[in-house]
Design a protein around this motif. Structure first.
Motif, PDB file in Angstrom:
ATOM      1  N   SER A 131       0.488  -1.142  -0.033  1.00  0.00           N
ATOM      2  CA  SER A 131      -0.251   0.329  -0.095  1.00  0.00           C
ATOM      3  C   SER A 131       0.713   1.400   0.111  1.00  0.00           C
ATOM      4  O   SER A 131       2.564   1.306   0.221  1.00  0.00           O
ATOM      5  CB  SER A 131      -1.186  -0.199   1.670  1.00  0.00           C
ATOM      6  OG  SER A 131      -1.492   1.566   1.205  1.00  0.00           O
ATOM      7  N   GLY A 132       0.184   2.905  -0.442  1.00  0.00           N
ATOM      8  CA  GLY A 132       0.941   3.503  -0.436  1.00  0.00           C
ATOM      9  C   GLY A 132       0.330   4.456   1.024  1.00  0.00           C
ATOM     10  O   GLY A 132      -0.097   3.799   1.996  1.00  0.00           O
ATOM     11  N   GLY A 133       0.947   5.701   1.231  1.00  0.00           N
ATOM     12  CA  GLY A 133       0.448   7.009   1.714  1.00  0.00           C
ATOM     13  C   GLY A 133       1.679   6.880   3.159  1.00  0.00           C
ATOM     14  O   GLY A 133       2.117   5.399   3.175  1.00  0.00           O
ATOM     15  N   ALA A 134       1.858   7.621   4.052  1.00  0.00           N
ATOM     16  CA  ALA A 134       2.004   7.012   5.561  1.00  0.00           C
ATOM     17  C   ALA A 134       1.422   5.791   6.374  1.00  0.00           C
ATOM     18  O   ALA A 134       3.372   5.827   7.472  1.00  0.00           O
ATOM     19  CB  ALA A 134       2.171   9.153   5.942  1.00  0.00           C
ATOM     20  N   THR A 135       0.734   5.425   6.342  1.00  0.00           N
ATOM     21  CA  THR A 135       0.369   4.761   7.908  1.00  0.00           C
ATOM     22  C   THR A 135       1.652   3.203   7.204  1.00  0.00           C
ATOM     23  O   THR A 135       1.901   2.623   8.471  1.00  0.00           O
ATOM     24  CB  THR A 135      -1.015   3.746   7.586  1.00  0.00           C
ATOM     25  OG1 THR A 135      -1.567   5.352   7.884  1.00  0.00           O
ATOM     26  CG2 THR A 135      -0.910   2.953   8.731  1.00  0.00           C
ATOM     27  N   ASP A 161      -1.455   0.552  -5.896  1.00  0.00           N
ATOM     28  CA  ASP A 161      -1.905   1.482  -7.026  1.00  0.00           C
ATOM     29  C   ASP A 161      -0.347   2.789  -7.070  1.00  0.00           C
ATOM     30  O   ASP A 161       0.453   2.567  -5.685  1.00  0.00           O
ATOM     31  CB  ASP A 161      -3.086   2.730  -6.145  1.00  0.00           C
ATOM     32  CG  ASP A 161      -3.149   3.337  -4.910  1.00  0.00           C
ATOM     33  OD1 ASP A 161      -2.901   4.601  -4.438  1.00  0.00           O
ATOM     34  OD2 ASP A 161      -2.112   2.392  -3.731  1.00  0.00           O
ATOM     35  N   ARG A 166       0.958   6.303  -7.818  1.00  0.00           N
ATOM     36  CA  ARG A 166       0.695   8.293  -8.331  1.00  0.00           C
ATOM     37  C   ARG A 166       1.455   8.398  -9.946  1.00  0.00           C
ATOM     38  O   ARG A 166       2.362   7.609  -9.842  1.00  0.00           O
ATOM     39  CB  ARG A 166       1.061   9.672  -7.262  1.00  0.00           C
ATOM     40  CG  ARG A 166       0.287   8.954  -5.879  1.00  0.00           C
ATOM     41  CD  ARG A 166       1.012   8.511  -5.290  1.00  0.00           C
ATOM     42  NE  ARG A 166       0.338   8.294  -3.590  1.00  0.00           N
ATOM     43  CZ  ARG A 166       0.536   8.910  -2.390  1.00  0.00           C
ATOM     44  NH1 ARG A 166       1.617   9.938  -2.708  1.00  0.00           N
ATOM     45  NH2 ARG A 166       0.419   9.238  -2.100  1.00  0.00           N
ATOM     46  N   ASN A 182       4.806   6.024  -4.230  1.00  0.00           N
ATOM     47  CA  ASN A 182       4.870   5.008  -3.513  1.00  0.00           C
ATOM     48  C   ASN A 182       4.965   3.996  -3.555  1.00  0.00           C
ATOM     49  O   ASN A 182       6.378   3.788  -2.189  1.00  0.00           O
ATOM     50  CB  ASN A 182       2.508   3.891  -4.026  1.00  0.00           C
ATOM     51  CG  ASN A 182       1.927   5.093  -2.880  1.00  0.00           C
ATOM     52  OD1 ASN A 182       2.014   5.892  -2.080  1.00  0.00           O
ATOM     53  ND2 ASN A 182       0.935   5.089  -3.873  1.00  0.00           N
ATOM     54  N   GLY A 196      -5.121   0.537   2.763  1.00  0.00           N
ATOM     55  CA  GLY A 196      -4.925   2.142   4.263  1.00  0.00           C
ATOM     56  C   GLY A 196      -5.824   1.866   3.642  1.00  0.00           C
ATOM     57  O   GLY A 196      -6.958   1.524   2.145  1.00  0.00           O
ATOM     58  N   LEU A 197      -6.997   2.886   4.603  1.00  0.00           N
ATOM     59  CA  LEU A 197      -8.008   3.705   4.379  1.00  0.00           C
ATOM     60  C   LEU A 197      -8.375   5.372   4.349  1.00  0.00           C
ATOM     61  O   LEU A 197      -6.700   5.894   5.522  1.00  0.00           O
ATOM     62  CB  LEU A 197      -9.575   3.251   5.245  1.00  0.00           C
ATOM     63  CG  LEU A 197     -10.035   4.042   5.992  1.00  0.00           C
ATOM     64  CD1 LEU A 197     -11.332   3.968   4.845  1.00  0.00           C
ATOM     65  CD2 LEU A 197     -10.814   3.095   6.766  1.00  0.00           C
ATOM     66  N   HIS A 220     -11.811   6.394   0.869  1.00  0.00           N
ATOM     67  CA  HIS A 220     -11.016   5.904   0.298  1.00  0.00           C
ATOM     68  C   HIS A 220      -9.934   4.888   0.438  1.00  0.00           C
ATOM     69  O   HIS A 220      -9.764   4.636   1.256  1.00  0.00           O
ATOM     70  CB  HIS A 220     -10.192   6.853  -0.977  1.00  0.00           C
ATOM     71  CG  HIS A 220      -9.228   7.691  -0.699  1.00  0.00           C
ATOM     72  ND1 HIS A 220      -9.050   8.552   0.116  1.00  0.00           N
ATOM     73  CD2 HIS A 220      -7.927   7.008  -0.325  1.00  0.00           C
ATOM     74  CE1 HIS A 220      -8.014   8.330   0.583  1.00  0.00           C
ATOM     75  NE2 HIS A 220      -7.135   7.636   0.215  1.00  0.00           N
ATOM     76  N   ALA A 254      -6.534   2.307  -2.290  1.00  0.00           N
ATOM     77  CA  ALA A 254      -5.729   2.408  -2.544  1.00  0.00           C
ATOM     78  C   ALA A 254      -6.390   4.289  -3.643  1.00  0.00           C
ATOM     79  O   ALA A 254      -5.625   4.629  -2.434  1.00  0.00           O
ATOM     80  CB  ALA A 254      -6.219   0.931  -3.807  1.00  0.00           C
ATOM     81  N   LYS A 285      -9.227   8.631  10.941  1.00  0.00           N
ATOM     82  CA  LYS A 285      -9.545   7.800  10.563  1.00  0.00           C
ATOM     83  C   LYS A 285     -11.634   7.272  10.433  1.00  0.00           C
ATOM     84  O   LYS A 285     -11.864   6.381  10.479  1.00  0.00           O
ATOM     85  CB  LYS A 285      -8.777   6.830  10.343  1.00  0.00           C
ATOM     86  CG  LYS A 285      -7.821   7.134   9.898  1.00  0.00           C
ATOM     87  CD  LYS A 285      -7.845   7.564   7.910  1.00  0.00           C
ATOM     88  CE  LYS A 285      -6.411   7.887   7.368  1.00  0.00           C
ATOM     89  NZ  LYS A 285      -5.750   7.218   7.250  1.00  0.00           N
TER      90      LYS A 285
HETATM   91  C1  6PG Z   1      -2.359   6.419  -1.671  1.00  0.00           C
HETATM   92  C2  6PG Z   1      -2.347   5.074  -0.771  1.00  0.00           C
HETATM   93  C3  6PG Z   1      -4.140   5.368  -0.068  1.00  0.00           C
HETATM   94  C4  6PG Z   1      -3.153   5.263   1.295  1.00  0.00           C
HETATM   95  C5  6PG Z   1      -4.790   6.196   2.367  1.00  0.00           C
HETATM   96  C6  6PG Z   1      -4.178   6.206   3.580  1.00  0.00           C
HETATM   97  O1  6PG Z   1      -2.205   5.583  -3.080  1.00  0.00           O
HETATM   98  O2  6PG Z   1      -2.233   7.289  -1.262  1.00  0.00           O
HETATM   99  O3  6PG Z   1      -2.729   3.558  -1.442  1.00  0.00           O
HETATM  100  O4  6PG Z   1      -4.595   4.543  -0.993  1.00  0.00           O
HETATM  101  O5  6PG Z   1      -3.860   4.301   1.679  1.00  0.00           O
HETATM  102  O6  6PG Z   1      -5.098   7.125   1.585  1.00  0.00           O
HETATM  103  O7  6PG Z   1      -2.805   7.264   3.882  1.00  0.00           O
HETATM  104  P1  6PG Z   1      -2.521   7.333   5.309  1.00  0.00           P
HETATM  105  O8  6PG Z   1      -1.179   5.776   5.485  1.00  0.00           O
HETATM  106  O9  6PG Z   1      -1.528   8.457   4.320  1.00  0.00           O
HETATM  107  O10 6PG Z   1      -2.785   8.027   6.270  1.00  0.00           O
END
Ligand code: 6PG
Length: 244
Positions: free
Chosen positions: A40-44, A72, A74, A84, A141-142, A147, A149, A200
């Motif tokens: 997954s992407g994002g920070a979590t 996913d 960017r 990501n 992530g959420l 949303h 992904a 969240k």
């Molecule tokens: C992305 C992630 C996205 C992410 C959620 C939570 O490309 O941004 O795939 O789905 O998992 O937005 O993001 P955080 O972990 O940063 O809160």
């Protein structure tokens, strides 16, 4: 089958998820000769990726049999600070001995449509001997808007197929994206959601208590689904310290 596990905080959540990933990897390699893990992407997930790269897991995960993919990406260069792939490269890939041919990056720098088509071809090739594209584990992530992904409210109704080009999702960074479709995610044997933080809590409550709802995260219904959440995301306020 869906299960919710609540942890004190993000470090505890990340350590528990890392252990479960390690267990699933051993089982997948023993039974099917390889482990396909969608990141997954994002920070979590950053803390989780660092757990997987650190000892003892860094050298005991079956990396030579593990195939890494992404849920996913960017539409940015892979060395961009908000890519990501770059997150995983910094926190995981640079610290483990995984063959480069086992890393299946989404070429989103080609643009949303071309990147989605190229990634779908790669997935079909990777799973060519299995007859269907079944990931062993998908990490998700959420977002606070529900949303997951790059499946955003209002755009998640994607056609069939494995990948989707997502134009102008209206989320930061404000760039086009490439995403797995709900159908591709739901082919997975297992999916883990990692959710941390009070911001969240509302989205988590809506997804868990309105599974037929329109939120994209509620469209995730694989064979097995586990929610790794911390107390803040579960809406459990820290107990006030005992008075004097
Ligand atoms: C992305 C992630 C996205 C992410 C959620 C939570 O490309 O941004 O795939 O789905 O998992 O937005 O993001 P955080 O972990 O940063 O809160």
């Amino acid at each position: 089958m869906s299960e919710v596990r609540v942890y004190a905080d993000l470090p505890a959540l990340s350590a528990a998820a890392a252990q479960d990933i390690w267990d699933l990897a051993q089982e997948a390699v023993a039974h099917r000769g390889r482990f396909s893990l969608v990141l997954s992407g994002g920070a979590t997930p950053e803390a989780l990726y660092r757990e997987l790269a650190a000892e003892p897991m860094g050298s005991s995960m079956p990396w030579s049999r593990t195939h890494l993919l992404w849920g996913d990406e960017r539409c940015l260069p892979p060395d961009h600070g908000q890519s990501n792939f770059n997150l995983a490269r910094r926190t995981l890939l640079s610290g483990v001995r995984i063959p480069s041919q086992n890393i299946h990056r989404i070429p989103a720098e080609l643009g949303a449509e071309a990147g989605a088509e190229a990634y779908a071809r790669e997935l079909r090739y990777l799973f060519r001997d299995q007859g269907e594209e079944r990931f062993d584990l998908v990490l998700l992530g959420l977002g606070a808007d529900g949303h997951t992904a790059s499946l955003f409210p209002g755009t998640a109704k994607t056609s069939g197929g494995l990948t989707a080009a997502v134009r102008g999702p209206g989320a930061e960074p404000a760039v086009d994206r490439v995403s797995l479709t709900p159908a591709a995610i739901n082919l997975a044997r297992t999916a883990f959601f990692l959710v941390s933080g009070a911001n969240k809590a509302r989205a988590l409550d809506r997804v868990l208590n309105d599974p037929q709802g329109s939120l994209p995260a509620a469209m995730v219904r694989p064979e097995r689904l586990v929610w790794f959440v911390d107390r803040a995301a579960a809406g459990i306020r820290p107990r006030a310290a005992p008075g004097p």
